[in-house]
Write an enzyme that holds these catalytic residues in place. Structure first.
Site, short mmCIF file in Angstrom:
data_model
loop_
_atom_site.label_atom_id
_atom_site.label_comp_id
_atom_site.label_asym_id
_atom_site.label_seq_id
_atom_site.Cartn_x
_atom_site.Cartn_y
_atom_site.Cartn_z
N ASN A 110 53.77 27.87 57.96
CA ASN A 110 53.06 28.32 59.18
C ASN A 110 52.72 27.15 60.10
O ASN A 110 52.85 27.24 61.31
CB ASN A 110 51.78 29.06 58.79
N THR A 155 60.45 35.92 109.85
CA THR A 155 59.38 36.66 109.16
C THR A 155 59.83 38.11 109.22
O THR A 155 60.43 38.53 110.23
CB THR A 155 58.01 36.47 109.84
N HIS A 156 59.61 38.83 108.15
CA HIS A 156 60.13 40.21 108.03
C HIS A 156 61.65 40.23 108.15
O HIS A 156 62.22 41.23 108.57
CB HIS A 156 59.50 41.14 109.08
N SER A 277 88.35 37.74 94.49
CA SER A 277 88.38 39.13 94.05
C SER A 277 89.77 39.44 93.51
O SER A 277 90.76 38.98 94.08
CB SER A 277 88.05 40.05 95.23
N LYS A 283 88.80 37.61 99.72
CA LYS A 283 87.40 37.41 99.32
C LYS A 283 87.10 36.04 98.74
O LYS A 283 87.88 35.47 98.00
CB LYS A 283 87.00 38.46 98.27
N ASN A 285 83.59 35.01 96.86
CA ASN A 285 82.30 35.61 96.51
C ASN A 285 81.28 34.58 96.01
O ASN A 285 81.65 33.62 95.34
CB ASN A 285 82.51 36.68 95.43
N GLU A 290 74.72 34.68 92.96
CA GLU A 290 74.36 35.99 92.42
C GLU A 290 73.85 35.88 90.99
O GLU A 290 72.88 36.54 90.61
CB GLU A 290 75.56 36.94 92.50
N GLN A 322 57.70 35.03 64.36
CA GLN A 322 59.09 34.58 64.29
C GLN A 322 59.88 35.09 65.51
O GLN A 322 60.81 34.46 65.96
CB GLN A 322 59.72 35.10 62.98
#
Ligand code: ARG
Length: 467
Positions: A110, A155-156, A277, A283, A285, A290, A322
């Site tokens: 322990n 912003t937003h 792709s 493509k 990516n 991601e 554990q």
């Protein structure tokens, strides 16, 4: 030999036997188990339990196990070892005979697992802080290289005001510096030594705990044996800190993904960190980004697992503990895997400063600066806001920007406008008026870059001191 078979009349169901083992994952704690065991062995010698000769035999045996394991991964394949503690005992017996069983005198697994996990987390913290310094270094380099280039701040997710690209990048440096600081703070509570806490009530032999703590480079022994053997706060605290770090990285990844779209065109993805792709030939990516974004879910999941595992556990050690190992290892591996990739990506990604600059000049991002022009001429802020709002409305009708309005049009809103208004709307003037500590005025950003570099140097120094 098993570690505990004496009182049992029946063997374990083999499926249960296999299922309850932790060696598959706790073998990665081997080096810590060996170091901590050596400290315990020296304390046993000082307590008169081991002779000088026995101590030497045990220390040599432990060292050999470490060397052999480092040289051949095959050594740490063992279908019988229940956990890393059992494994070391078996290996030691195979090397030096029954005297090896003396090593377990006065101690319990322990306290051992609590110690090994603290040593592991401490090393992980030091490694991650070093990696964070490197990541920050690349962000600061890019901030410096961006020079006077501007971009829209949102912003937003709507265009708000222009900022220097460097100012935007330094926002992430702040987050990462807080992560490094949180790790350092967590380290203080990690850096206490449970060795000598026994199973729950303290070691059953007079072991010098301060000496053992010193040998293992801990600040001091833990204060209470019940807490020391059942505490995994340090694991949860560490993984929570990693959750926040992963969360910061996910915000960065999301922004980079958005900025790399055709629609934004601020960022050219580096080919070394992108994929194609199988269907669409055109493509490229943002896979790295991601995956970085998704890893936050994984780390936060580990933190949640820990929290729920610990909730309601009675004192002291329970086998539930554990189950705190794998979430810890997974979160650590994830974070350690992420940071060098983020640094590599940031070194090579191309910022399209031209399109960033162009975007920073359209969409009325000088409207607040325009209102400030009026405020500086004594117009109450609320009225200035209203009048510039009307000017924007006029621009929308005419499909133009504020700088395209005539003086007559402006004066119909407030006679205080004069020729100098045009100057205050220019991108350089808009940036320059944000001249406060923490603002985006170029002189401020330059100072912020220098200050960030100093912080990184200090961080590197601290990491070096712990190495
Ligand atoms: N493998 C165990 C763990 O990770 C070690 C401690 C076992 N202690 C015990 N009393 N069964 O927690």
């Amino acid at each position: 030999m098993k570690m505990w078979s004496g009182r049992f009349r029946q063997p374990l169901d083999p499926r249960f036997e296999r299922w309850q083992r932790s060696f598959d994952f706790d073998r990665r704690l081997l080096s810590y188990e060996l170091t901590a065991s050596a400290a315990h062995a020296r304390a046993l010698k000082n307590a008169g339990v081991l002779s000088a000769e026995e101590l030497i035999g045990i220390l040599e045996g432990l060292q050999q196990i470490g060397e052999t394991a480092a040289a051949s991964k095959g050594l740490v394949e063992d279908d019988e070892a229940e956990d890393v503690h059992h494994f070391v005992e078996k290996q030691l017996v195979a090397r030096i005979g029954d005297v090896a069983y003396k090593l377990h005198s006065g101690r319990s697994r322990n306290e051992q697992i609590a110690t090994d996990m603290r040593l592991y987390v401490r090393a992980a913290i030091d490694g991650l802080r070093g990696d964070l310094a490197e990541v920050c270094g690349t962000f600061i380099d890019r901030a410096e290289q961006a020079g006077g280039a501007a971009m829209p701040a949102y912003t937003h997710l709507q265009r708000a005001e222009p900022v220097l690209v460097g100012h935007w990048l330094l926002a992430y440096v702040e987050m990462f510096l807080r992560d490094a600081d949180r790790l350092a703070d967590c380290r203080k509570r990690v850096n206490l030594c449970p060795v000598g806490s026994g199973a729950v009530a303290g070691a059953t032999l007079p072991l010098d705990r301060t000496l053992m703590a010193d040998e293992l480079d801990f600040a001091s022994p833990t204060a209470n044996s019940i807490d020391a053997t059942s505490d995994r706060d340090f694991v949860l605290e560490f993984v929570n800190t990693l959750s926040l770090l992963a969360l910061h990285l996910s915000r960065w990844a999301e922004e980079m993904i958005i900025f790399s779209t055709e629609e934004f065109g601020f960022v050219q993805l580096p080919e070394a960190y992108s994929t194609g792709s199988s269907a669409m030939p055109q493509k490229k990516n943002p896979d790295l980004l991601e995956l970085v974004r998704a890893k936050a879910g994984r780390v936060i999941g580990n933190a949640t697992t820990l929290m729920i595992t610990l909730k309601g556990l009675p004192l002291a050690y329970n086998k539930d503990l554990q189950e705190t190992q794998e979430p810890l290892f997974d979160a650590t591996d994830t974070a350690l895997g992420l940071l060098p990739l983020v640094a590599g990506f940031m070194k090579t990604v191309e910022f399209n400063h031209q399109s960033m600059n162009e975007a920073a000049q359209a969409g009325f991002m000088n409207a607040w600066a325009a209102a400030t022009y009026l405020v500086n001429r004594g117009v109450p802020s609320r009225l200035a806001h209203e009048q510039i709002g009307k000017a924007v409305k006029l621009c929308l009708k005419k499909s133009c920007e504020l700088q395209d309005l005539t003086l007559d049009e402006l004066r119909s809103l407030n006679p205080v406008f004069d020729e100098s208004f045009g100057d205050c709307l220019k991108p350089a003037s808009v940036l320059a008026i944000h001249d406060v500590v923490g603002g985006t005025a170029p002189a401020r950003v330059k100072k912020a870059i220098a200050a960030a570099r100093e912080e990184i140097d200090a961080l590197r120094g601290e990491v070096h001191a712990h190495a």
